[in-house]
Structure formats: C-alpha cells, structure tokens
Scaffold this active site. Structure first.
Site, mmCIF file in Angstrom:
data_model
loop_
_atom_site.group_PDB
_atom_site.id
_atom_site.type_symbol
_atom_site.label_atom_id
_atom_site.label_comp_id
_atom_site.label_asym_id
_atom_site.label_seq_id
_atom_site.Cartn_x
_atom_site.Cartn_y
_atom_site.Cartn_z
ATOM 1 N N GLU A 133 5.482 51.427 11.263
ATOM 2 C CA GLU A 133 6.070 51.476 10.540
ATOM 3 C C GLU A 133 6.532 52.509 9.364
ATOM 4 O O GLU A 133 7.371 52.910 8.934
ATOM 5 C CB GLU A 133 5.941 50.339 9.413
ATOM 6 C CG GLU A 133 6.204 48.629 10.012
ATOM 7 C CD GLU A 133 7.885 49.039 10.103
ATOM 8 O OE1 GLU A 133 8.427 48.830 9.891
ATOM 9 O OE2 GLU A 133 7.813 48.632 11.556
ATOM 10 N N HIS A 136 8.243 55.601 10.620
ATOM 11 C CA HIS A 136 9.442 55.196 10.156
ATOM 12 C C HIS A 136 9.819 56.103 8.884
ATOM 13 O O HIS A 136 10.763 56.398 8.520
ATOM 14 C CB HIS A 136 10.046 53.944 10.059
ATOM 15 C CG HIS A 136 10.525 53.654 11.320
ATOM 16 N ND1 HIS A 136 11.349 53.937 12.100
ATOM 17 C CD2 HIS A 136 9.821 52.259 11.862
ATOM 18 C CE1 HIS A 136 11.918 52.563 13.576
ATOM 19 N NE2 HIS A 136 10.373 52.154 13.060
HETATM 20 ZN ZN LIG Z 1 10.709 50.077 14.390
#
Ligand SMILES: [Zn+2]
Length: 263
Positions: A133, A136
């Site tokens: 995460e 990202h």
């Molecule tokens: Zn992802």
C-alpha cells in the site's frame, strides 16, 4: 489535433524516480498531500480509531508501519532520492471495521482496518500489506490515477490551484483514494501499478526485517476468503494465480534485502 493531444499528454508526464516509468501527472505531489491530509482527518473523525494505548493490534500496526517507513526512507536515501519523500509525515492508524482493507494516502497517511488482521494473521503479512500500500503512495500511483480521472472528466488544474476548492477534483480524489473505488481497476496502468506495488512492497518489507515469502501465504489466504462480495481490498488487488507466480519470480531479489528482525 492528434499531434496536439499527444504533445499535451507528454508535457503532463513525469518520470518516476524509482520505477523509471513515465506517468501522467496533472496534479502536483504537494497538491495531493494537502488534500490527503484533510481527507485523512475527515476519515479518522468519522470512524472509530483503535488506540495504541489499549490495543496490542494498534501498537503492532504502528510498529510494523514505522519499520516499513524507515526502510523506505533508507532505500530512497541510498538512491539519492530523499527529495522524493518531501512532505511525508507518517501516520499509522488502526480503524475498527469488519472491512478487509488497508490504504496509504499521499504524504504517508496510513489506515489499517481491523477486518484485515484475521487474514494477515502475523506481522510479516501485515508488513507485506503495508509495503504494498505504501509503495502505491510513494510511487505516485494515486496521483497518476487521479490525473487519468481528471483527464477523463476533462477537469482543468490551473498551476498551483488548491484542489480542495474544486469539488470536481475532490470527487476524483475520493474515487481514487476512497475504499474500494471501482474506477481504479478500469484505468490504464493499473496492472503495472499492482506489479510495481508488489515488487517494491516485497523489497521494503524485507528491508524492514520481515520475511517476504509470507506474501505468498497472505495472497493465498486472500484468494480463499470467499463470500458473496469480494472484500474492498480485492477490488483494487486482483488475487490470482498470475499474481502469485509473479511474486515468486520477484522473491530472489527481495530475499537479497532480507535481514530478520532481532527482538
Ligand atoms: Zn495494490
């Protein structure tokens, strides 16, 4: 007209320092961080945040998250890219919710939902989720998606405009960063983004002292969840044999960064 269009798109691209990929960039990192800070606080006040003082799970989220953040800071420093993390002020919060989900907004604003902990089951798998995460965010994926969304909806971004003052831009932001936003899977590069998040997420988890091989077990557990409706986490993260195969291919590189945590 076609040429003009192509020129416009190239002028609005930026070169990602870590992945080397050109990304559409209609909004600045600074702009999305300002909006993220606001939306993060809104989210926390509308949800039940589990206190680290009274919960071992919340304490774990902060501990694992901080280790991942430190690994990322070290990785960027070694590459001479510390400026890429400008404005990052890491925050990790556990939110009481049955939803199987976790996310990181620009600027390092992280939320883990209690609903994902029965699937992560251990700290290494939580590190895999957070590594993925947070990649990202630091790789500017949300900003790329937001730029694509703004282009699709023909929303203009004038220079240093405060995005929060433009309701259309706020809508696109929420459709990108809101949990389980369906827009995500339809956008170009979403597969590339997933692979990048898996790739660097494994490296960051390994650098933080967690065994990257736990990623395989975690994604198998995600795939076996079943139920009527796939969890929000999966709408953004298709869990399939292809992913596991790709993770296995990335494993030797990630293991090269792995130094187990000594307690
Ligand atoms: Zn992802």
């Amino acid at each position: 007209m076609f040429t003009a269009c192509v020129t416009f798109i190239c002028a609005a691209c930026s070169h990602n320092a870590i992945t080397g990929r050109n990304q559409l960039s209609l909004v600045s990192e600074e702009q999305v961080q300002v909006l993220a800070q606001k939306e993060y606080l809104n989210f926390l006040s509308a949800n039940h945040v589990v206190s680290s003082a009274s919960s071992k799970d919340a304490e774990m989220v902060t501990r694992v998250g901080t280790r991942i953040a430190n690994a990322i800071t070290q990785y960027y420093k070694e590459k001479g890219l510390t400026n890429e993390l400008e404005g990052y002020k890491w925050e990790f919060n556990l939110v009481d919710s049955k939803e199987v989900n976790a996310w990181c907004m620009p600027g390092g604003k992280v939320v883990v939902y209690t609903g994902i902990l029965p699937v992560t089951q251990n700290e290494a798998a939580l590190a895999i989720v957070l590594g993925h995460e947070i990649t990202h965010a630091v790789a500017g994926h949300g900003r790329e998606r937001m730029s694509q969304g703004m282009l699709a909806e023909n929303i203009q971004n004038a220079g240093n405009m405060v995005l929060g003052n433009n309701p259309q831009a706020v809508n696109v932001f929420n459709s990108v960063y809101g949990p389980g936003a369906p827009l995500l899977v339809l956008l170009p590069n979403s597969r590339k983004q997933e692979l990048e998040a898996d790739h660097y997420g494994l490296i960051f988890a390994a650098m933080a002292g967690y065994n990257p091989q736990e990623a395989i077990n975690f994604w198998k557990r995600m795939a076996n969840l079943g139920g009527e409706k796939p969890p929000a986490f999966l709408s953004d993260h298709p869990s399939d044999a292809d992913r596991i195969q790709k993770l296995q291919a990335l494993m030797p590189e990630a293991l090269g960064y792995y130094k187990p945590v000594t307690k």
